[in-house]
Design an enzyme around this catalytic site. Structure first.
Site, PDB file in Angstrom:
ATOM      1  N   TYR A  98      78.047  29.337  49.888  1.00 18.15           N
ATOM      2  CA  TYR A  98      78.127  28.649  51.175  1.00 18.15           C
ATOM      3  C   TYR A  98      77.306  29.408  52.216  1.00 18.15           C
ATOM      4  CZ  TYR A  98      81.990  26.124  49.049  1.00 18.15           C
ATOM      5  OH  TYR A  98      82.751  25.351  48.211  1.00 18.15           O
ATOM      6  N   CYS A 129      77.881  19.580  44.101  1.00 22.33           N
ATOM      7  CA  CYS A 129      78.561  20.541  44.971  1.00 22.33           C
ATOM      8  C   CYS A 129      79.344  21.585  44.174  1.00 22.33           C
ATOM      9  CB  CYS A 129      79.455  19.818  45.975  1.00 22.33           C
ATOM     10  SG  CYS A 129      80.702  18.768  45.226  1.00 22.33           S
ATOM     11  N   HIS A 130      79.578  21.332  42.891  1.00 21.34           N
ATOM     12  CA  HIS A 130      80.275  22.318  42.060  1.00 21.34           C
ATOM     13  C   HIS A 130      79.444  23.585  41.881  1.00 21.34           C
ATOM     14  CE1 HIS A 130      77.890  19.892  39.216  1.00 21.34           C
ATOM     15  NE2 HIS A 130      77.767  21.017  38.518  1.00 21.34           N
ATOM     16  N   GLU A 156      77.105  24.072  32.210  1.00 20.94           N
ATOM     17  CA  GLU A 156      75.713  24.189  32.634  1.00 20.94           C
ATOM     18  C   GLU A 156      75.117  25.523  32.222  1.00 20.94           C
ATOM     19  OE1 GLU A 156      74.987  23.139  36.713  1.00 20.94           O
ATOM     20  OE2 GLU A 156      76.055  21.237  36.518  1.00 20.94           O
TER      21      GLU A 156
END
Length: 167
Positions: A98, A129-130, A156
């Protein structure tokens, strides 16, 4: 424009998928507040819903890295839209924080505002957003829950060519 929604079961939970006649306009986990009207509940038999269901299934099985389904973002604040656009640039298998996003968008002191914008993401999975972590690299809030976020990041990392975390 005609809006409708369906519910799709996935390995990370049920997703409410909202669409108009041309594009997906929302993807929400249970308890995640839709960003607008979701229209009537329909079965997942329209070509748009069927395409999305297939793409999300492939994504969650590690056979797809991104979504090619047409999507539209709802109108929001300029800041939210900038955050959402930035989220689309985080590569598959990579993460950021963030604070890093805030620094890119005007200053680290906006990390909480970035967090609110990330939390308001109307297109879960399509806008990844993960891939955003706390400043200490820990998993923090996710509309689908921390377990779903951990699953997505592990999936991922296992399938990405280059798994260096922060980009």
């Amino acid at each position: 424009m005609f809006t409708r929604h369906t519910v799709i079961s996935t390995r990370i939970g049920e997703l409410t998928v909202v669409a108009n006649s041309e594009a997906i306009t929302g993807v929400y986990f249970p308890g995640h507040e839709p960003a607008g009207q979701i229209g009537a509940l329909v079965g997942p038999t329209s070509p748009l819903f069927m395409d999305f269901s297939e793409q999300v299934s492939d994504f969650l099985a590690g056979r797809r890295e991104d979504f090619t389904i047409p999507f539209e973002l709802p109108k929001s604040s300029e800041f939210n839209e900038a955050v959402w656009q930035r989220l689309t640039k985080i590569p598959y298998g990579k993460t950021t924080t963030y604070g890093n996003l805030a620094a890119e968008l005007g200053g680290r002191n906006q990390a909480r505002a970035v967090g609110r914008a990330v939390g308001a993401n109307p297109l879960a999975l399509i806008i990844p957003c993960h891939r955003v972590l706390g400043s200490d690299g820990k998993l923090t809030g996710y509309a689908g829950g921390i377990e779903a976020k951990a699953y997505l990041l592990q999936l991922e990392a296992a399938n990405a060519e280059n798994t260096d975390q922060l980009f």
